[in-house]
Scaffold this motif. Sequence first.
Motif, short mmCIF file in Angstrom:
data_model
loop_
_atom_site.label_atom_id
_atom_site.label_comp_id
_atom_site.label_asym_id
_atom_site.label_seq_id
_atom_site.Cartn_x
_atom_site.Cartn_y
_atom_site.Cartn_z
N PRO A 213 48.31 24.01 50.57
CA PRO A 213 47.09 23.34 50.10
C PRO A 213 45.88 24.26 50.00
CG PRO A 213 47.50 22.79 52.40
CD PRO A 213 48.69 23.59 51.93
N GLU A 214 45.95 25.43 50.64
CA GLU A 214 44.81 26.33 50.62
C GLU A 214 45.27 27.78 50.43
OE1 GLU A 214 42.81 26.21 54.38
OE2 GLU A 214 44.66 26.37 55.54
N VAL A 215 44.33 28.60 49.99
CA VAL A 215 44.63 30.02 49.76
C VAL A 215 44.57 30.78 51.08
CG1 VAL A 215 43.85 32.14 48.63
CG2 VAL A 215 43.73 29.96 47.41
N LEU A 216 45.59 31.59 51.35
CA LEU A 216 45.62 32.46 52.52
C LEU A 216 45.60 33.92 52.06
CD1 LEU A 216 48.38 30.76 54.73
CD2 LEU A 216 45.92 30.31 54.70
N ASN A 217 45.02 34.80 52.87
CA ASN A 217 45.07 36.21 52.51
C ASN A 217 46.46 36.76 52.83
OD1 ASN A 217 45.18 37.10 55.28
ND2 ASN A 217 42.95 36.95 55.42
N LEU B 257 48.29 56.78 45.63
CA LEU B 257 47.21 57.57 45.04
C LEU B 257 46.86 58.75 45.94
CD1 LEU B 257 44.74 54.85 43.66
CD2 LEU B 257 46.75 55.84 42.58
N LYS B 258 46.76 58.50 47.22
CA LYS B 258 46.40 59.58 48.14
C LYS B 258 47.48 60.65 48.18
CE LYS B 258 43.24 56.98 51.09
NZ LYS B 258 42.92 56.52 52.47
N SER B 259 48.75 60.22 48.09
CA SER B 259 49.85 61.20 48.09
C SER B 259 49.83 62.06 46.84
CB SER B 259 51.19 60.47 48.20
OG SER B 259 51.32 59.82 49.44
N ALA B 260 49.26 61.54 45.75
CA ALA B 260 49.13 62.31 44.51
C ALA B 260 47.83 63.10 44.48
CB ALA B 260 49.19 61.36 43.31
N ASP B 261 47.12 63.15 45.60
CA ASP B 261 45.85 63.88 45.74
C ASP B 261 44.75 63.33 44.84
OD1 ASP B 261 46.84 65.64 47.69
OD2 ASP B 261 47.71 66.93 46.16
N ILE B 262 44.84 62.05 44.51
CA ILE B 262 43.79 61.41 43.72
C ILE B 262 42.68 60.99 44.67
CG2 ILE B 262 43.22 59.38 42.32
CD1 ILE B 262 46.08 59.49 41.23
N PRO B 263 41.46 61.48 44.48
CA PRO B 263 40.35 61.09 45.36
C PRO B 263 40.19 59.57 45.36
CG PRO B 263 39.71 62.91 43.93
CD PRO B 263 41.04 62.43 43.42
N THR B 264 40.18 58.98 46.54
CA THR B 264 40.20 57.52 46.65
C THR B 264 39.23 57.04 47.71
OG1 THR B 264 42.55 57.55 46.04
CG2 THR B 264 41.69 55.51 46.97
N VAL B 265 38.38 56.10 47.32
CA VAL B 265 37.44 55.43 48.22
C VAL B 265 38.00 54.05 48.52
CG1 VAL B 265 35.11 54.49 48.46
CG2 VAL B 265 35.47 56.70 47.31
N THR B 266 37.98 53.63 49.77
CA THR B 266 38.61 52.35 50.12
C THR B 266 37.60 51.41 50.80
OG1 THR B 266 39.37 53.08 52.31
CG2 THR B 266 40.84 53.45 50.44
N THR B 267 37.93 50.14 50.72
CA THR B 267 37.19 49.11 51.43
C THR B 267 38.19 48.03 51.84
OG1 THR B 267 35.31 47.57 51.35
CG2 THR B 267 36.64 47.78 49.36
N ILE B 268 37.84 47.22 52.81
CA ILE B 268 38.78 46.21 53.30
C ILE B 268 38.88 45.03 52.34
CG2 ILE B 268 39.20 44.53 55.14
CD1 ILE B 268 38.08 46.54 57.12
N LYS B 269 37.75 44.61 51.79
CA LYS B 269 37.74 43.39 50.99
C LYS B 269 37.82 43.68 49.49
CE LYS B 269 35.25 40.52 54.33
NZ LYS B 269 34.07 39.64 54.57
N TYR B 270 38.76 43.02 48.83
CA TYR B 270 38.94 43.14 47.38
C TYR B 270 37.65 42.86 46.63
CZ TYR B 270 40.17 41.05 42.79
OH TYR B 270 40.21 40.69 41.47
N GLY C 167 41.74 48.93 47.79
CA GLY C 167 41.75 48.23 49.07
C GLY C 167 42.37 49.13 50.14
N ARG C 168 41.80 49.13 51.31
CA ARG C 168 42.21 50.09 52.34
C ARG C 168 43.68 49.95 52.74
NH1 ARG C 168 38.06 50.48 57.04
NH2 ARG C 168 36.88 51.17 55.20
N PHE C 169 44.16 48.71 52.76
CA PHE C 169 45.51 48.48 53.26
C PHE C 169 46.51 48.14 52.16
CE2 PHE C 169 42.57 47.18 56.73
CZ PHE C 169 42.85 48.23 57.59
N TRP C 170 46.15 48.35 50.92
CA TRP C 170 47.06 48.06 49.82
C TRP C 170 48.19 49.07 49.78
CZ3 TRP C 170 43.16 47.02 45.22
CH2 TRP C 170 42.41 45.87 45.54
#
Length: 287
Positions: free
Chosen positions: A62-66, A147-160, A138-141
């Motif tokens: 009935p509701e959205v969960l993360n 991306l990081k393994s391919a050496d692509i510079p990546t900035v992360t955050t927790i919330k989409y 997203g930090r935990f995606w």
Amino acid sequence: MKLWRKISFLLLTYCLFAFLSLASAQTVLVPKVEGEKEQILYDILALALSKSAPSMTLSTLPEVLNEAQLVSEVESENLDVMWSGGDKEKDERLQAVRIPVLKGLLGHRIFLIRSQDKARFATIKTFEDLLQFEAGQGRFWGDTQILKSADIPTVTTIKYKNLFPMLEGGRFDYFPRALHEPFIEAENHKHLDLVVDTNVMLVYPYAMYFYVNKGDQRLHDLIYSGFEKAIEDGSYDKLFFNNSMIQDVLTKANIGERTVFRVGNPHLHPDTPLDRTEFWLDIKNLQ
């Protein structure tokens, strides 16, 4: 005595039949469906189960969960199936149905960018050119580590939801999205003046899977066998390519005009069915 044995046998047979009938008529609880992106996943699951267990029905929360909540609910047997991109944590806690739900579309990435940066992204010709730009994730995606393994510079955050104002505010340069994601996201964030880049596509092997509880082998096998049947009889391809969202994004993405960069995925589960070409999207056939 013989009559009593016969009656007992008949009663046992009836109870067993009743149990099997009840089991085959099981209601499968899945996440709440919000929007076209999730509706197609629900439809694919329904198609797979219609091939292997036609009396099963789907019911939604009935509701959205993360995602973290969904994993816990499946693990606790309060939810039967969830869908998500594959990653190590889910593979340890749950059981994946190892058929890419969207043909590996999740690993075909085009970019949300700031409108004023269109000319900058049009100059990208080599992978080294791309490395001059920072991605937002997203930090935990699951694909962030790719991306990081391919050496692509990546900035992360927790919330989409934070990624869109962060992009607009210059915290990073582009937000890599699966082919079916960025057009509606740009539309939903018009006030930020974000657009979809038309020049680059980043491709890596990455799949979305259906996940079930580790102890629910029966449901796993029903989904897997039904999915295989739907692929074999052509009904899966019919559903996928006739889906209005998929048709729309494949047209808008203009894949044939893009510079494609392919990177590896060292984080793939060893059971990833890379040898089953019928499971994966072949972009050469879309150009």
